[in-house]
Write a protein that holds these residues in place. Structure first.
Motif, PDB file in Angstrom:
ATOM      1  N   CYS A  10       0.840  -1.205   0.000  1.00 47.86           N
ATOM      2  CA  CYS A  10       0.000   0.000   0.000  1.00 47.86           C
ATOM      3  C   CYS A  10       0.875   1.255   0.000  1.00 47.86           C
ATOM      4  O   CYS A  10       0.621   2.188  -0.752  1.00 47.86           O
ATOM      5  CB  CYS A  10      -0.909   0.033   1.222  1.00 47.86           C
ATOM      6  SG  CYS A  10      -2.274  -1.120   1.124  1.00 47.86           S
ATOM      7  N   HIS A  36      -4.293  -2.909  -7.810  1.00 45.44           N
ATOM      8  CA  HIS A  36      -4.264  -2.825  -6.335  1.00 45.44           C
ATOM      9  C   HIS A  36      -5.551  -2.220  -5.761  1.00 45.44           C
ATOM     10  O   HIS A  36      -6.104  -2.757  -4.795  1.00 45.44           O
ATOM     11  CB  HIS A  36      -3.050  -2.008  -5.877  1.00 45.44           C
ATOM     12  CG  HIS A  36      -2.943  -1.906  -4.393  1.00 45.44           C
ATOM     13  ND1 HIS A  36      -2.321  -2.861  -3.626  1.00 45.44           N
ATOM     14  CD2 HIS A  36      -3.406  -0.966  -3.522  1.00 45.44           C
ATOM     15  CE1 HIS A  36      -2.390  -2.518  -2.360  1.00 45.44           C
ATOM     16  NE2 HIS A  36      -3.043  -1.370  -2.269  1.00 45.44           N
ATOM     17  N   CYS A  40      -8.245  -2.956  -2.558  1.00 42.60           N
ATOM     18  CA  CYS A  40      -7.865  -2.204  -1.345  1.00 42.60           C
ATOM     19  C   CYS A  40      -8.686  -0.915  -1.247  1.00 42.60           C
ATOM     20  O   CYS A  40      -8.447   0.049  -1.975  1.00 42.60           O
ATOM     21  CB  CYS A  40      -6.371  -1.897  -1.365  1.00 42.60           C
ATOM     22  SG  CYS A  40      -5.819  -0.988   0.083  1.00 42.60           S
ATOM     23  N   CYS A  43      -6.664   2.406  -0.185  1.00 44.92           N
ATOM     24  CA  CYS A  43      -5.909   3.041  -1.279  1.00 44.92           C
ATOM     25  C   CYS A  43      -6.858   3.653  -2.303  1.00 44.92           C
ATOM     26  O   CYS A  43      -6.578   4.708  -2.876  1.00 44.92           O
ATOM     27  CB  CYS A  43      -4.977   2.036  -1.950  1.00 44.92           C
ATOM     28  SG  CYS A  43      -3.527   1.684  -0.952  1.00 44.92           S
TER      29      CYS A  43
HETATM   30 ZN    ZN Z   1      -3.684  -0.480  -0.517  1.00 49.90          ZN
END
Ligand code: ZN
Lengths: 153, 187
Positions: A10, A36, A40, A43
């Protein structure tokens, strides 16, 4: 352990967010970010926030001054500075003259002072020839000879 | 960018050959861009104009010594940024409250929109003022002037990686600041 690895990832991804928002990320970096943020939320939120503030600053109202107004103002400023520079160099010349004119005046005053006091006899040397010269009386031949030969009267 | 550079060189050559028009073309091309950079950095429109005018006076006198290894834009923006820093340094010495940001609206929109626009501007300016100057400059050169990271690195004389992290940090400050204004940005 797996969580640590994910957190580390991250951090790396977040560091690329500005690059991504500014269109400076490479194709592989873009693919990495997109992949990603699918998994997530944190993020994903962060990227959305960065894009929003970027859009905010980009959309900031732009000031615009009329072209003719700009040119006349800048020409005025340049001329003003040119005049000031000229005035400054003139002032410098004047300062220079202030500094140098007193020197000859001072020399003149000192010469007058010397001439005055010597001629009135207030300053007398022990040497007759010198006195004669200062008093304006022509030195006699004997005195001059005595001076040359080192004989006093 | 290459085309822009050669265009600038043409203007500079014209000016150095004694044609004032060359300088005027540079002024027309860069004045409002510089104005918006300075305004975004200091938040005061009238003082921003003074700084940009001063920067052009410096350009007028310094074009002879302009080294063509760098682009005119890079050289000029560096002058503008440095003069803005000088201004802020002096202001810090004379004015205690450095973070006062005034509104500036360049043209007059309809009366209904005016209030919203002014309020929006006020919030953006206030948020920008909360970003430390060392991060703010890179952000402004990116988001207001639209320079690439490489160009910003040249103007600020630092590495591209440094530019990137400055911009990232600036946006973190902005998010925090703007997030404090309820309803302004939905997160
Ligand atoms: Zn992340």
């Amino acid at each position: 352990m797996l969580e640590d690895l994910f957190m580390n990832k991250c951090g790396k991804i977040k560091r690329m967010f500005s690059r991504y928002a500014d269109g400076e990320a490479s194709d592989s970096e873009k693919a990495l970010i997109i992949e990603h943020i699918k998994n997530c939320d944190e993020c994903s939120r962060e990227l959305a926030g960065i894009v929003r503030v970027k859009d905010l600053v980009v959309s900031k109202r732009k000031l615009a001054v009329n072209e003719n107004l700009i040119l006349s103002r800048i020409h005025y400023e340049i001329e003003l500075r040119f005049d000031e520079a000229n005035k400054f160099s003139l002032e410098k010349m004047e300062n220079l003259s202030h500094r140098f004119i007193p020197v000859p005046i001072a020399m003149f005053v000192v010469s007058l002072f010397l001439l005055f006091f010597v001629s009135t006899g207030k300053v007398r040397s022990d040497f007759p020839l010198i006195d004669d010269i200062f008093s304006g009386v022509p030195a006699s031949n004997e005195t001059a000879l005595g001076l040359v030969l080192g004989i006093e009267d | 960018m290459k085309g822009q550079m050669s265009e600038d060189i043409t203007y500079i050559d014209r000016f150095l050959e004694g044609d004032e028009k060359g300088f005027e073309m540079l002024v027309m091309k860069y004045h409002n861009r510089a104005l918006n950079i300075v305004y975004s950095l200091i938040g005061r429109d009238s003082e921003s104009e003074d700084i940009v005018q001063e920067a052009f006076c410096r350009v007028y006198n310094g074009l002879k010594s302009f080294k063509r290894s760098a682009s005119f834009a890079t050289w000029f923006y560096r002058i503008v940024v440095n003069m803005t820093y000088d201004f802020l340094r002096k202001r810090r010495r004379s004015v205690v409250n450095d973070n006062v940001i005034e509104n500036a609206v360049s043209d007059t929109p309809g009366p209904d929109d005016l209030l919203i626009i002014k309020e929006r501007e006020r919030i953006i300016n206030k948020a920008l003022a909360a970003v430390p100057l060392r991060f703010r400059t890179a952000l402004v050169l990116k988001d207001v002037e639209g320079l690439s990271y490489r160009k910003i690195a040249e103007v600020l004389k630092c590495r591209i990686g440094t530019v990137e992290s400055k911009i990232y940090r600036a946006r973190q400050f902005l998010r925090k600041e703007v997030g404090n204004v309820r309803g302004f940005i939905h997160e």
